[in-house]
Design a protein around this motif. Structure first.
Motif, PDB file in Angstrom:
ATOM      1  N   ASP A 188       0.644  -1.485  -0.378  1.00  0.00           N
ATOM      2  CA  ASP A 188       0.059  -0.035   0.090  1.00  0.00           C
ATOM      3  C   ASP A 188       0.787   1.303  -0.228  1.00  0.00           C
ATOM      4  O   ASP A 188       0.657   2.563  -0.440  1.00  0.00           O
ATOM      5  N   LEU A 189       2.162   1.166   1.015  1.00  0.00           N
ATOM      6  CA  LEU A 189       2.779   2.430   0.896  1.00  0.00           C
ATOM      7  C   LEU A 189       4.117   2.936  -0.666  1.00  0.00           C
ATOM      8  O   LEU A 189       3.854   3.731  -1.014  1.00  0.00           O
ATOM      9  N   ARG A 190       4.101   1.400  -0.836  1.00  0.00           N
ATOM     10  CA  ARG A 190       4.377   1.477  -2.294  1.00  0.00           C
ATOM     11  C   ARG A 190       3.805   2.261  -3.227  1.00  0.00           C
ATOM     12  O   ARG A 190       4.001   2.359  -4.503  1.00  0.00           O
ATOM     13  N   PHE A 191       2.604   1.618  -3.199  1.00  0.00           N
ATOM     14  CA  PHE A 191       1.674   1.899  -4.529  1.00  0.00           C
ATOM     15  C   PHE A 191       0.657   3.397  -4.726  1.00  0.00           C
ATOM     16  O   PHE A 191       1.130   3.717  -5.470  1.00  0.00           O
ATOM     17  N   ASN A 192       0.400   3.923  -3.249  1.00  0.00           N
ATOM     18  CA  ASN A 192       0.287   5.433  -2.589  1.00  0.00           C
ATOM     19  C   ASN A 192       1.834   6.513  -3.116  1.00  0.00           C
ATOM     20  O   ASN A 192       1.117   6.783  -3.998  1.00  0.00           O
ATOM     21  N   ASN A 193       3.080   5.781  -2.971  1.00  0.00           N
ATOM     22  CA  ASN A 193       4.250   6.342  -3.513  1.00  0.00           C
ATOM     23  C   ASN A 193       3.917   6.913  -4.679  1.00  0.00           C
ATOM     24  O   ASN A 193       4.240   7.562  -5.300  1.00  0.00           O
ATOM     25  N   TYR A 194       4.217   5.744  -5.844  1.00  0.00           N
ATOM     26  CA  TYR A 194       3.862   5.462  -7.378  1.00  0.00           C
ATOM     27  C   TYR A 194       2.414   6.143  -7.324  1.00  0.00           C
ATOM     28  O   TYR A 194       2.899   6.995  -8.301  1.00  0.00           O
ATOM     29  N   ILE A 195       1.423   6.657  -7.346  1.00  0.00           N
ATOM     30  CA  ILE A 195       0.540   7.307  -7.275  1.00  0.00           C
ATOM     31  C   ILE A 195       0.950   8.584  -7.169  1.00  0.00           C
ATOM     32  O   ILE A 195       0.805   9.604  -8.089  1.00  0.00           O
ATOM     33  N   ASN A 196       1.325   9.396  -6.124  1.00  0.00           N
ATOM     34  CA  ASN A 196       1.725  10.600  -5.757  1.00  0.00           C
ATOM     35  C   ASN A 196       2.804  11.245  -6.718  1.00  0.00           C
ATOM     36  O   ASN A 196       2.866  11.395  -7.505  1.00  0.00           O
ATOM     37  N   THR A 197       4.261  10.208  -7.880  1.00  0.00           N
ATOM     38  CA  THR A 197       4.597  10.088  -8.091  1.00  0.00           C
ATOM     39  C   THR A 197       4.582  10.896  -9.589  1.00  0.00           C
ATOM     40  O   THR A 197       4.826  11.674 -10.208  1.00  0.00           O
ATOM     41  N   GLN A 198       3.456   9.750  -9.615  1.00  0.00           N
ATOM     42  CA  GLN A 198       2.745   9.777 -11.404  1.00  0.00           C
ATOM     43  C   GLN A 198       2.306  11.290 -11.358  1.00  0.00           C
ATOM     44  O   GLN A 198       2.544  11.730 -12.513  1.00  0.00           O
ATOM     45  N   LYS A 199       1.400  11.812 -10.649  1.00  0.00           N
ATOM     46  CA  LYS A 199       0.917  12.765 -10.366  1.00  0.00           C
ATOM     47  C   LYS A 199       1.489  14.260 -10.505  1.00  0.00           C
ATOM     48  O   LYS A 199       1.637  15.092 -11.279  1.00  0.00           O
ATOM     49  N   LYS A 200       2.642  14.100  -9.736  1.00  0.00           N
ATOM     50  CA  LYS A 200       3.699  15.041  -9.523  1.00  0.00           C
ATOM     51  C   LYS A 200       4.198  14.826 -11.476  1.00  0.00           C
ATOM     52  O   LYS A 200       4.485  16.206 -11.865  1.00  0.00           O
ATOM     53  N   LEU A 201       4.457  13.758 -11.490  1.00  0.00           N
ATOM     54  CA  LEU A 201       5.545  13.455 -13.337  1.00  0.00           C
ATOM     55  C   LEU A 201       4.495  14.401 -13.578  1.00  0.00           C
ATOM     56  O   LEU A 201       4.686  15.348 -15.145  1.00  0.00           O
ATOM     57  N   LYS A 202       3.335  14.102 -13.521  1.00  0.00           N
ATOM     58  CA  LYS A 202       2.202  14.964 -14.999  1.00  0.00           C
ATOM     59  C   LYS A 202       1.805  15.696 -14.011  1.00  0.00           C
ATOM     60  O   LYS A 202       2.250  17.007 -15.172  1.00  0.00           O
ATOM     61  N   LEU A 203       2.459  17.063 -13.694  1.00  0.00           N
ATOM     62  CA  LEU A 203       1.736  18.353 -13.004  1.00  0.00           C
ATOM     63  C   LEU A 203       3.091  19.395 -13.678  1.00  0.00           C
ATOM     64  O   LEU A 203       3.378  20.184 -14.800  1.00  0.00           O
ATOM     65  N   LYS A 204       4.802  18.183 -13.037  1.00  0.00           N
ATOM     66  CA  LYS A 204       6.016  18.821 -14.348  1.00  0.00           C
ATOM     67  C   LYS A 204       5.497  19.009 -15.705  1.00  0.00           C
ATOM     68  O   LYS A 204       6.279  19.668 -16.016  1.00  0.00           O
ATOM     69  N   VAL A 205       5.524  18.003 -16.394  1.00  0.00           N
ATOM     70  CA  VAL A 205       5.251  17.854 -17.510  1.00  0.00           C
ATOM     71  C   VAL A 205       4.140  18.765 -18.608  1.00  0.00           C
ATOM     72  O   VAL A 205       4.795  19.213 -19.108  1.00  0.00           O
ATOM     73  N   ARG A 206       3.408  19.176 -17.658  1.00  0.00           N
ATOM     74  CA  ARG A 206       2.298  20.503 -17.725  1.00  0.00           C
ATOM     75  C   ARG A 206       3.003  21.764 -17.732  1.00  0.00           C
ATOM     76  O   ARG A 206       3.165  22.970 -18.579  1.00  0.00           O
ATOM     77  N   LYS A 207       3.804  21.612 -17.023  1.00  0.00           N
ATOM     78  CA  LYS A 207       4.528  23.591 -17.272  1.00  0.00           C
ATOM     79  C   LYS A 207       5.076  22.958 -18.405  1.00  0.00           C
ATOM     80  O   LYS A 207       5.309  24.251 -18.176  1.00  0.00           O
ATOM     81  N   ILE A 208       5.947  22.506 -17.718  1.00  0.00           N
ATOM     82  CA  ILE A 208       7.445  22.552 -18.749  1.00  0.00           C
ATOM     83  C   ILE A 208       6.550  22.687 -20.633  1.00  0.00           C
ATOM     84  O   ILE A 208       6.765  23.685 -21.252  1.00  0.00           O
ATOM     85  N   SER A 209       5.650  22.208 -20.300  1.00  0.00           N
ATOM     86  CA  SER A 209       4.794  22.399 -22.140  1.00  0.00           C
ATOM     87  C   SER A 209       3.987  23.660 -21.700  1.00  0.00           C
ATOM     88  O   SER A 209       4.285  24.088 -23.160  1.00  0.00           O
ATOM     89  N   LYS A 210       3.959  24.320 -20.779  1.00  0.00           N
ATOM     90  CA  LYS A 210       3.570  25.279 -20.782  1.00  0.00           C
ATOM     91  C   LYS A 210       4.985  26.313 -21.773  1.00  0.00           C
ATOM     92  O   LYS A 210       4.680  27.774 -22.325  1.00  0.00           O
ATOM     93  N   LEU A 211       5.331  26.051 -20.481  1.00  0.00           N
ATOM     94  CA  LEU A 211       6.967  27.062 -20.873  1.00  0.00           C
ATOM     95  C   LEU A 211       7.660  27.173 -22.350  1.00  0.00           C
ATOM     96  O   LEU A 211       7.894  27.988 -22.787  1.00  0.00           O
ATOM     97  N   VAL A 212       7.490  25.929 -23.514  1.00  0.00           N
ATOM     98  CA  VAL A 212       8.216  25.327 -24.122  1.00  0.00           C
ATOM     99  C   VAL A 212       7.064  26.238 -25.336  1.00  0.00           C
ATOM    100  O   VAL A 212       7.944  26.373 -25.925  1.00  0.00           O
ATOM    101  N   LYS A 213       6.073  26.211 -24.974  1.00  0.00           N
ATOM    102  CA  LYS A 213       4.537  27.046 -25.811  1.00  0.00           C
ATOM    103  C   LYS A 213       5.448  28.763 -25.976  1.00  0.00           C
ATOM    104  O   LYS A 213       4.977  29.151 -26.439  1.00  0.00           O
TER     105      LYS A 213
END
Length: 133
Positions: A108-133
């Motif tokens: 459960d701990l590993r799974f929750n950490n994985y989900i949180n990491t995925q959410k953080k990565l998505k946010l970072k990718v969105r921020k980078i894509s906004k900067l690139v545009k």
């Protein structure tokens, strides 16, 4: 009680509510939630869920008339864990069965950490894509 999400004649978009606490989703919607989509056809890979259902006793779908499988939130969480271990961690079915049987609390701990990491990565990718545009 039945509640239709999009088009009332479309069973693909059906959400079944047994009572206010329990909601059941059809197998196609669950496959979409789990991102089990065939890359060629774009259709949900429902056969994967049925295969996992045969191998993991923790998955208990509600079977309605016409052998339509519907899954509650508890079953969806179990399916997400199984997908995480099989697809993302590369484990074997035998290994996942052992972990699921033992009720590994570390999972459960590993799974929750994985989900949180995925959410953080998505946010970072969105921020980078906004900067690139």
């Amino acid at each position: 009680m039945l509640l239709y999400l999009n088009h009332p004649k479309s069973l693909k978009n059906l959400l079944i509510i047994m009572n206010e606490d329990t909601k059941y989703l059809p197998i196609g919607k669950v496959a979409q939630i789990l991102k089990l989509i065939n890359p060629i056809t774009g259709k949900p890979n429902t056969h994967t869920i049925r295969f996992w259902e045969k191998n993991f006793k923790q998955i208990k779908p509600k079977i309605f008339s016409g052998n339509r499988r519907s899954y509650d939130e508890k079953s969806i969480v179990v399916l997400k864990k199984i997908k995480y271990l099989l697809k993302d961690q590369g484990m074997t079915i035998k290994g996942v069965k052992k972990i699921m049987k033992d009720g590994d609390s570390d999972l459960d701990l590993r799974f929750n950490n994985y989900i949180n990491t995925q959410k953080k990565l998505k946010l970072k990718v969105r921020k980078i894509s906004k900067l690139v545009k």
